[in-house]
Structures are given as C-alpha cells and as structure tokens.
Design an enzyme around this catalytic site. Structure first.
Site, PDB file in Angstrom:
ATOM      1  N   SER A   7      -3.901  -5.332   5.656  1.00 40.41           N
ATOM      2  CA  SER A   7      -3.151  -4.548   4.674  1.00 40.41           C
ATOM      3  C   SER A   7      -2.246  -3.559   5.400  1.00 40.41           C
ATOM      4  O   SER A   7      -2.726  -2.654   6.095  1.00 40.41           O
ATOM      5  CB  SER A   7      -4.116  -3.785   3.763  1.00 40.41           C
ATOM      6  OG  SER A   7      -3.399  -2.775   3.069  1.00 40.41           O
ATOM      7  N   HIS A  32      -1.359  -8.538   3.550  1.00 36.73           N
ATOM      8  CA  HIS A  32      -1.649  -7.907   2.258  1.00 36.73           C
ATOM      9  C   HIS A  32      -0.677  -6.752   2.009  1.00 36.73           C
ATOM     10  O   HIS A  32      -0.503  -5.872   2.851  1.00 36.73           O
ATOM     11  CB  HIS A  32      -3.096  -7.404   2.268  1.00 36.73           C
ATOM     12  CG  HIS A  32      -3.617  -6.966   0.945  1.00 36.73           C
ATOM     13  ND1 HIS A  32      -4.013  -7.843  -0.036  1.00 36.73           N
ATOM     14  CD2 HIS A  32      -3.807  -5.720   0.429  1.00 36.73           C
ATOM     15  CE1 HIS A  32      -4.443  -7.168  -1.089  1.00 36.73           C
ATOM     16  NE2 HIS A  32      -4.319  -5.872  -0.843  1.00 36.73           N
ATOM     17  N   ASP A  34       0.302  -3.831  -0.616  1.00 34.70           N
ATOM     18  CA  ASP A  34      -0.228  -3.023  -1.727  1.00 34.70           C
ATOM     19  C   ASP A  34       0.888  -2.261  -2.428  1.00 34.70           C
ATOM     20  O   ASP A  34       1.454  -1.331  -1.853  1.00 34.70           O
ATOM     21  CB  ASP A  34      -1.227  -2.000  -1.180  1.00 34.70           C
ATOM     22  CG  ASP A  34      -2.546  -2.630  -0.790  1.00 34.70           C
ATOM     23  OD1 ASP A  34      -3.159  -3.286  -1.652  1.00 34.70           O
ATOM     24  OD2 ASP A  34      -2.957  -2.461   0.368  1.00 34.70           O
ATOM     25  N   MET A  36       1.927   0.303  -5.348  1.00 30.43           N
ATOM     26  CA  MET A  36       1.338   1.343  -6.214  1.00 30.43           C
ATOM     27  C   MET A  36       2.444   2.088  -6.943  1.00 30.43           C
ATOM     28  O   MET A  36       3.491   2.373  -6.345  1.00 30.43           O
ATOM     29  CB  MET A  36       0.553   2.341  -5.369  1.00 30.43           C
ATOM     30  CG  MET A  36      -0.491   1.704  -4.489  1.00 30.43           C
ATOM     31  SD  MET A  36      -1.381   2.953  -3.563  1.00 30.43           S
ATOM     32  CE  MET A  36      -2.364   1.909  -2.493  1.00 30.43           C
ATOM     33  N   HIS A  65      -0.482  -7.381  -3.867  1.00 28.07           N
ATOM     34  CA  HIS A  65      -1.489  -6.781  -4.753  1.00 28.07           C
ATOM     35  C   HIS A  65      -0.797  -5.701  -5.583  1.00 28.07           C
ATOM     36  O   HIS A  65      -0.468  -4.639  -5.061  1.00 28.07           O
ATOM     37  CB  HIS A  65      -2.609  -6.205  -3.869  1.00 28.07           C
ATOM     38  CG  HIS A  65      -3.678  -5.476  -4.601  1.00 28.07           C
ATOM     39  ND1 HIS A  65      -4.590  -4.643  -3.967  1.00 28.07           N
ATOM     40  CD2 HIS A  65      -4.023  -5.445  -5.921  1.00 28.07           C
ATOM     41  CE1 HIS A  65      -5.432  -4.147  -4.855  1.00 28.07           C
ATOM     42  NE2 HIS A  65      -5.109  -4.599  -6.048  1.00 28.07           N
ATOM     43  N   MET A  67      -0.783  -2.870  -7.912  1.00 33.35           N
ATOM     44  CA  MET A  67      -1.563  -1.808  -8.563  1.00 33.35           C
ATOM     45  C   MET A  67      -0.592  -1.017  -9.422  1.00 33.35           C
ATOM     46  O   MET A  67      -0.309   0.154  -9.171  1.00 33.35           O
ATOM     47  CB  MET A  67      -2.234  -0.932  -7.497  1.00 33.35           C
ATOM     48  CG  MET A  67      -3.451  -1.600  -6.881  1.00 33.35           C
ATOM     49  SD  MET A  67      -4.033  -0.755  -5.412  1.00 33.35           S
ATOM     50  CE  MET A  67      -2.980  -1.504  -4.201  1.00 33.35           C
ATOM     51  N   MET A 136     -12.201  -5.415  -6.035  1.00 35.35           N
ATOM     52  CA  MET A 136     -11.998  -4.130  -5.362  1.00 35.35           C
ATOM     53  C   MET A 136     -13.365  -3.615  -4.927  1.00 35.35           C
ATOM     54  O   MET A 136     -14.272  -3.454  -5.754  1.00 35.35           O
ATOM     55  CB  MET A 136     -11.343  -3.106  -6.296  1.00 35.35           C
ATOM     56  CG  MET A 136      -9.877  -3.305  -6.578  1.00 35.35           C
ATOM     57  SD  MET A 136      -8.751  -3.352  -5.161  1.00 35.35           S
ATOM     58  CE  MET A 136      -9.174  -1.899  -4.235  1.00 35.35           C
ATOM     59  N   GLY A 141      -6.124   2.442  -4.636  1.00 31.35           N
ATOM     60  CA  GLY A 141      -5.141   3.509  -4.505  1.00 31.35           C
ATOM     61  C   GLY A 141      -5.040   4.176  -3.156  1.00 31.35           C
ATOM     62  O   GLY A 141      -4.094   4.914  -2.902  1.00 31.35           O
ATOM     63  N   GLY A 143      -6.153   3.786   1.274  1.00 28.86           N
ATOM     64  CA  GLY A 143      -6.814   3.109   2.391  1.00 28.86           C
ATOM     65  C   GLY A 143      -7.898   3.994   2.988  1.00 28.86           C
ATOM     66  O   GLY A 143      -7.995   5.179   2.669  1.00 28.86           O
ATOM     67  N   GLY A 144      -8.717   3.421   3.826  1.00 28.26           N
ATOM     68  CA  GLY A 144      -9.685   4.191   4.611  1.00 28.26           C
ATOM     69  C   GLY A 144     -10.886   4.730   3.843  1.00 28.26           C
ATOM     70  O   GLY A 144     -11.552   5.646   4.309  1.00 28.26           O
ATOM     71  N   ASP A 174     -11.383  -6.217  -1.079  1.00 25.03           N
ATOM     72  CA  ASP A 174     -10.360  -5.262  -0.658  1.00 25.03           C
ATOM     73  C   ASP A 174     -10.901  -3.840  -0.725  1.00 25.03           C
ATOM     74  O   ASP A 174     -11.222  -3.337  -1.807  1.00 25.03           O
ATOM     75  CB  ASP A 174      -9.147  -5.417  -1.608  1.00 25.03           C
ATOM     76  CG  ASP A 174      -7.974  -4.555  -1.186  1.00 25.03           C
ATOM     77  OD1 ASP A 174      -8.038  -3.904  -0.134  1.00 25.03           O
ATOM     78  OD2 ASP A 174      -6.970  -4.552  -1.944  1.00 25.03           O
ATOM     79  N   GLY A 175     -10.988  -3.223   0.451  1.00 20.91           N
ATOM     80  CA  GLY A 175     -11.370  -1.817   0.528  1.00 20.91           C
ATOM     81  C   GLY A 175     -12.649  -1.596   1.313  1.00 20.91           C
ATOM     82  O   GLY A 175     -13.693  -2.156   0.973  1.00 20.91           O
ATOM     83  N   GLY A 176     -12.540  -0.835   2.389  1.00 20.73           N
ATOM     84  CA  GLY A 176     -13.728  -0.478   3.161  1.00 20.73           C
ATOM     85  C   GLY A 176     -14.323  -1.613   3.960  1.00 20.73           C
ATOM     86  O   GLY A 176     -15.493  -1.563   4.348  1.00 20.73           O
ATOM     87  N   GLY A 196      -7.371  -2.927   6.115  1.00 22.31           N
ATOM     88  CA  GLY A 196      -6.256  -2.044   6.448  1.00 22.31           C
ATOM     89  C   GLY A 196      -6.554  -1.258   7.703  1.00 22.31           C
ATOM     90  O   GLY A 196      -6.122  -1.614   8.806  1.00 22.31           O
ATOM     91  N   SER A 197      -7.333  -0.190   7.547  1.00 22.72           N
ATOM     92  CA  SER A 197      -7.616   0.666   8.705  1.00 22.72           C
ATOM     93  C   SER A 197      -8.329  -0.088   9.829  1.00 22.72           C
ATOM     94  O   SER A 197      -8.067   0.149  11.006  1.00 22.72           O
ATOM     95  CB  SER A 197      -8.401   1.903   8.276  1.00 22.72           C
ATOM     96  OG  SER A 197      -9.340   1.586   7.291  1.00 22.72           O
TER      97      SER A 197
HETATM   98  C1  DX5 Z   1      -6.565   0.140  -1.647  1.00 16.12           C
HETATM   99  C2  DX5 Z   1      -5.769  -1.047  -1.201  1.00 16.12           C
HETATM  100  C3  DX5 Z   1      -6.262  -1.664   0.036  1.00 16.12           C
HETATM  101  C4  DX5 Z   1      -6.263  -0.792   1.260  1.00 16.12           C
HETATM  102  C5  DX5 Z   1      -7.500  -1.130   2.039  1.00 16.12           C
HETATM  103  O1  DX5 Z   1      -6.220   0.458  -2.943  1.00 16.12           O
HETATM  104  O2  DX5 Z   1      -5.748  -2.041  -2.204  1.00 16.12           O
HETATM  105  O3  DX5 Z   1      -5.613  -2.898   0.305  1.00 16.12           O
HETATM  106  O4  DX5 Z   1      -5.145  -0.930   2.093  1.00 16.12           O
HETATM  107  O5  DX5 Z   1      -7.633  -0.263   3.099  1.00 16.12           O
HETATM  108  P1  DX5 Z   1      -8.952  -0.188   3.988  1.00 16.12           P
HETATM  109  O6  DX5 Z   1      -9.168  -1.566   4.559  1.00 16.12           O
HETATM  110  O7  DX5 Z   1      -8.595   0.825   5.043  1.00 16.12           O
HETATM  111  O8  DX5 Z   1     -10.062   0.257   3.108  1.00 16.12           O
HETATM  112 ZN    ZN Z   2      -4.978  -4.101  -1.787  1.00 12.78          ZN
END
Ligand code: DX5
Ligand code: ZN
Length: 216
Positions: A7, A32, A34, A36, A65, A67, A136, A141, A143-144, A174-176, A196-197
């Site tokens: 991401s 990916h 994102d 928003m 994605h 959002m 999710m 909304g 990252g990290g 997606d996420g964490g 992402g991170s």
């Molecule tokens: C959060 C996004 C994710 C985000 C994930 O709303 O949809 O795609 O980038 O980031 P990490 O992998 O750092 O949790």
């Molecule tokens: Zn995403």
C-alpha cells in the site's frame, strides 16, 4: 495464489517511482492504492492523477481501494486511469449491486470491502458476483495501526462461506499486516495481502521479499 499488495499510503512520496519499482522487482504482484475522501473516512489521500501516473510506470495489478462515499460516482474515472481491481465499501454504497455493475461493465475485477464490525451477511447475495472481498483488519483511514484480533476470525468465517458456496473468491486483508501478523491471516484463509508500513518502512525490496517468502 497468494499475492502481496504493497500500500503506497506509507511510501515516501518524494521517491514514489523508485520505491514502487523496488517492490515490483522484488516480486510484488499487486499495488494497493487507497483513496480517501474526508467523508467516508476522516482523511484525504490521493486520486486519479496519481493513479494515471503510476499506470505508466508499472505492470503490477493496480488494486484500487475506494474509501469514499457513493463510490459509483468515480468508478469510470478510476477505470480510465488504469485500475485493474476496484473495491468499494458495502457501507459506502447507496446501491452495492449497481456499483458492482459499473465495475463489471468496465471488465475490471470487482471487490467489496467490509469495515471490521460489518457482518459477513452484507455479502450474502453479492458474493457470487464479485472477485474479491476485502476484510478491513483495522478501522479504515490510516496506515500503521494494530490489527484488530477478531477480524482474523471473520476471515476464517468468510473462507468457510466462500468454500461452502463452491466459490473461488479472493480474500484480501488490509491493515496491521506485518511480519508478526501475516501468518495468522494466511492460516485463516486470506490470499491477497495488503501491507503499507511493513513494506515501505525500511528497505522496500528486502521487506517485500521477506513477506513473499512467508507467503509461499
Ligand atoms: C487503511 C488502508 C490501508 C493502509 C494499511 O485504511 O486501507 O491500505 O495503507 O497500512 P498498514 O499496512 O501500515 O496497516
Ligand atoms: Zn487499503
């Protein structure tokens, strides 16, 4: 097949092209993206012009994605900019079936995303029509964030629902997702992994290879 979808929300935007190339060369199959809107989620990220630029520099599957509220309004434009997969949130659509129609009309892969507390029953009738479900594993909304443990159980339940209906729908998480949490979501049945991170903090090529190794 298991695929990694880095991401770019966590990328260094001054070196975006270079970092994406590093992820692609290290074997990442998806990218990916994102989007928003400041309504569906509190943040605003990036949109069509950035996606169009990325399309010119990569052969990875562009995994968009959305959002955003009422995402049907923008599906055509994201398709024009080179999206390969478009995922809309069930919670954000006035008419989810119609939003899926719009994605399918453009002959793209259609995904439906669910926030952590949205029950799988929201998928009951749409599941046979879509290519991917995005679960999710954090609140959308940002990252990290830390993975919410009960979402792993949700992935397991979704996998049973897909298998029980004789479908081949992909499950994206997606996420964490990081080196500590990856194995548990794979075991639960996820096969498209957003990170992402975990990919963009530090050495992108090395992180990508390390994640893909776990996913083999
Ligand atoms: C959060 C996004 C994710 C985000 C994930 O709303 O949809 O795609 O980038 O980031 P990490 O992998 O750092 O949790
Ligand atoms: Zn995403």
């Amino acid at each position: 097949m298991n695929c990694l979808s880095p991401s770019i929300l966590s990328a260094d935007f001054t070196r975006l092209g270079e970092q994406i190339q590093a992820a692609e060369q290290a074997g990442a199959q998806y990218l990916h993206f994102d989007v928003m809107d400041g309504f569906f989620v509190p943040n605003i990220s990036f949109g069509m012009p950035v996606l169009g630029s990325l399309r010119k520099g990569t052969n990875m599957m562009l995994d968009v994605h959305l959002m955003i509220e009422d995402p049907g309004r923008y599906i055509g434009q994201f398709a024009d900019c080179g999206a390969d997969i478009i995922t809309v949130h069930a919670e954000a659509c006035k008419d989810l079936n119609y939003a899926v129609d719009l994605i399918k009309e453009r002959e793209l892969l259609a995904g439906v995303a669910l926030c952590p507390a949205t029950p799988l029953s929201a998928l009951q009738y749409i599941l046979p029509r879509i290519d991917m479900v995005l679960i999710m594993t954090v609140n959308p909304g940002l990252g990290g964030q830390k993975l919410i443990p009960y979402t792993v159980e949700k992935v397991r339940d979704l996998k049973a629902m897909i298998d029980g209906n004789g479908l081949k729908t992909d499950i994206e998480v997606d996420g964490g997702i990081n080196f500590q949490t990856l194995q548990q979501v794979l075991d639960a049945g996820a096969n498209i992994i957003v990170a992402g991170s975990a990919v963009f903090e530090g050495d992108v090529a090395e992180n990508t290879k390390r994640m893909l190794d776990i996913m083999k």
